[in-house]
Write an enzyme that holds these catalytic residues in place. Structure first.
Site: not given
Ligand code: UD1
Ligand code: CA
Length: 479
Positions: A143, A231, A383, A16, A380
């Site tokens: 069961g 399952n 950018a 399944r 540093n």
């Protein structure tokens, strides 16, 4: 006492799941189902662990070798039922004196504590068999536990074989048992396939042992969530959610703030210290550790990553990284394996770092790639820098010293060293070492071609603007 053996049943087909992968290898909370069951079984410290394998056994055997090399796979060639599976395991193991615990491989939520209670009760009561049971709202398929008028367990009847009256019973067999090893071996030889499934049912061993005058008992789990079997993938998702709830509840009780338990996902092996905060949409995987006072998220995924005390990680992804105490990461940072940020270091927006150290208090604030580098303390990085680490064949290292200022839009072409206290000019392509304290300038000189726009782009808005500016300047010059 520790059991002689734990036998994990994992030979079934798991149809399944509709999967190329063995059912018990499907994952939840950072472990396979089988891994969860073995982790719970390990808390019993059994002398041996046997895993019955069949369908897709090569996958299961390879997985076991990886996660639990001490576990011994036993091949069940033909899936003749749970009783046949245990019989096969016992035949492979030889005589087992003492307690033998049997558990299904597809019950990932079972806890070590529950298995310890099962074994404890089994041995205290001197039972031949003790079955783990629970009351469920919807018992179809399981069961059912049969009890006599005195309440004693007398047998287990499979759903397929049960009468209408028996099907009304809500106490079910979880699929986990403690047995006396020697008595179990004897009982398994007497199993038949005379039932609706045409299989050797392990569950029949209980009635056989009882019929021989041995004691049978039941250990009932209060929280049926623990006993949930998987399952199909719907149940897998349900189990995953329940496991996650359990992990988050444990964390919150231990002092972790989880802002939104519906969107925080934490694997079983992750450690989070008290006073850490997990914001919305956080996923913590593998061996991740989050220290006290750290703030993680929102929208962050960390795998095998260490987050130091009082660090802040926002909207970021990290794999195999180390984020130091009080460091800040994100938003939108990507830390790859062996990215190591020291105390108070920063990896800001659109920054990618791999296999590099960023020293104490150093900052990589914006739009930068750092690969294979060592950056000292207090430096540093401007950018838009790229640590050019790859020449198309090999990777090379860049070393940036302490208190360095790398200008914006720099290419640092490795191997290269930028000395302590030096500066580099914006827009530089640095291919030679920079001595300590120097200013490195590595870019074309700027040339202004005066009047170019008015000559070459006459009639455009730019040319008009240029003309007005020139005339204004001239008038101002006249004053
Ligand atoms: C079994 C129990 C049932 C219990 C339920 C709990 C029996 C006869 N029934 O039913 O009472 O309520 O579990 O989930 O035991 N396996 C093997 N080899 C085999 C057959 C099965 O290794 O030949 C393994 C499967 O991979 C699985 C486990 O044993 O991990 C249980 O088998 P499954 O067929 O799922 O049993 P159920 O019908 O669920
Ligand atoms: Ca099952």
């Amino acid at each position: 006492m520790s059991p002689a053996a734990v036998i994990v049943l994992a030979a079934g087909e798991g149809t399944r799941m509709r999967s190329r992968t063995s059912k018990v290898l499907h994952e939840l909370g950072g472990r396979s189902m089988l891994g969860h069951v073995l982790a719970a079984a390990d808390t019993l410290a059994p002398d041996r662990t046997l895993v019955v394998v069949g369908h897709r056994r090569e996958q299961v055997i390879a997985h076991l070798a990886e996660i639990h090399p001490a576990a011994v796979p036993v091949v069940q060639e033909r899936q003749g039922g749970t009783g046949h599976a245990v019989r096969t395991a016992l035949e492979a193991a030889g005589a087992l004196d003492g307690t033998v615990v049997v558990t299904n491989g597809d019950h990932p939520l079972i806890t070590g504590e529950t298995l310890r209670d099962l074994v404890g009760q089994h041995e205290r009561d001197g039972n031949a068999v003790t079955v783990l049971t629970t009351d469920v709202p919807e018992p179809t398929g399981y069961g059912r536990i049969l009890r006599g008028s005195d309440g004693a367990v007398t047998g287990i009847v499979e759903h397929k074989d049960a009468t209408e009256e028996q099907r009304a019973i809500t106490e079910i067999n979880v699929g986990m048992y403690a047995f006396d090893g020697a008595l179990l071996a004897g009982a398994l030889k007497r199993l038949t396939t005379d039932n609706a499934g045409g299989e050797e049912y392990l569950t029949d061993a209980l009635a056989i042992l009882r019929g021989d005058g041995h004691r049978a008992g039941a250990s009932k789990v209060a929280d049926w969530v623990e006993t949930l079997g998987v399952n199909d993938r719907v149940q897998l998702a349900e189990a995953r959610r329940l496991l996650n709830d359990r992990i988050l509840t444990r964390l919150m009780r231990a002092g972790v703030t989880v802002v939104d338990p519906a969107t925080a996902w934490v694997d079983v092996q992750v450690r989070v210290e008290a006073d850490a905060t997990l914001h919305q949409n956080v996923r913590l995987h593998g061996s991740t550790v989050v220290a006290a006072g750290a703030q993680v998220g929102p929208d962050t995924t960390l795998t095998d990553t260490v987050v130091g005390e009082d660090a802040r990680v926002l909207n970021s992804v990290a794999v195999g990284a180390e984020i130091g105490p009080e460091a800040t990461v994100g938003p939108f940072a990507y830390l790859r394996p062996d990215a190591r940020l020291a105390r108070k270091a920063k990896a800001g927006a659109y920054v990618e770092i791999k296999n590099s150290e960023v020293g104490e208090g150093s900052k990589v604030p914006h739009l930068t790639y750092v690969g294979d580098a060592t950056i000292g303390a207090g430096s540093n990085i401007g950018a838009g820098c790229v640590f050019v680490n790859y020449d198309g064949v090999a990777k090379h290292r860049t070393v940036v010293g302490d208190h360095v200022r790398v200008g914006s839009d720099n290419m640092l072409v490795a191997p290269v060293t930028i000395g302590d206290g030096s500066y580099t000019a914006a827009g530089s392509v640095i291919i030679k070492d920079v001595p300590p304290g120097a200013m490195a300038v590595a870019r074309g000189q700027q040339r202004n071609v005066e009047g170019w726009v008015e000559r070459k782009r006459a009639g455009t808005a730019a040319a008009d603007a240029a003309k007005r500016a020139r005339e204004n300047n001239t008038q101002e010059g006249d004053k």
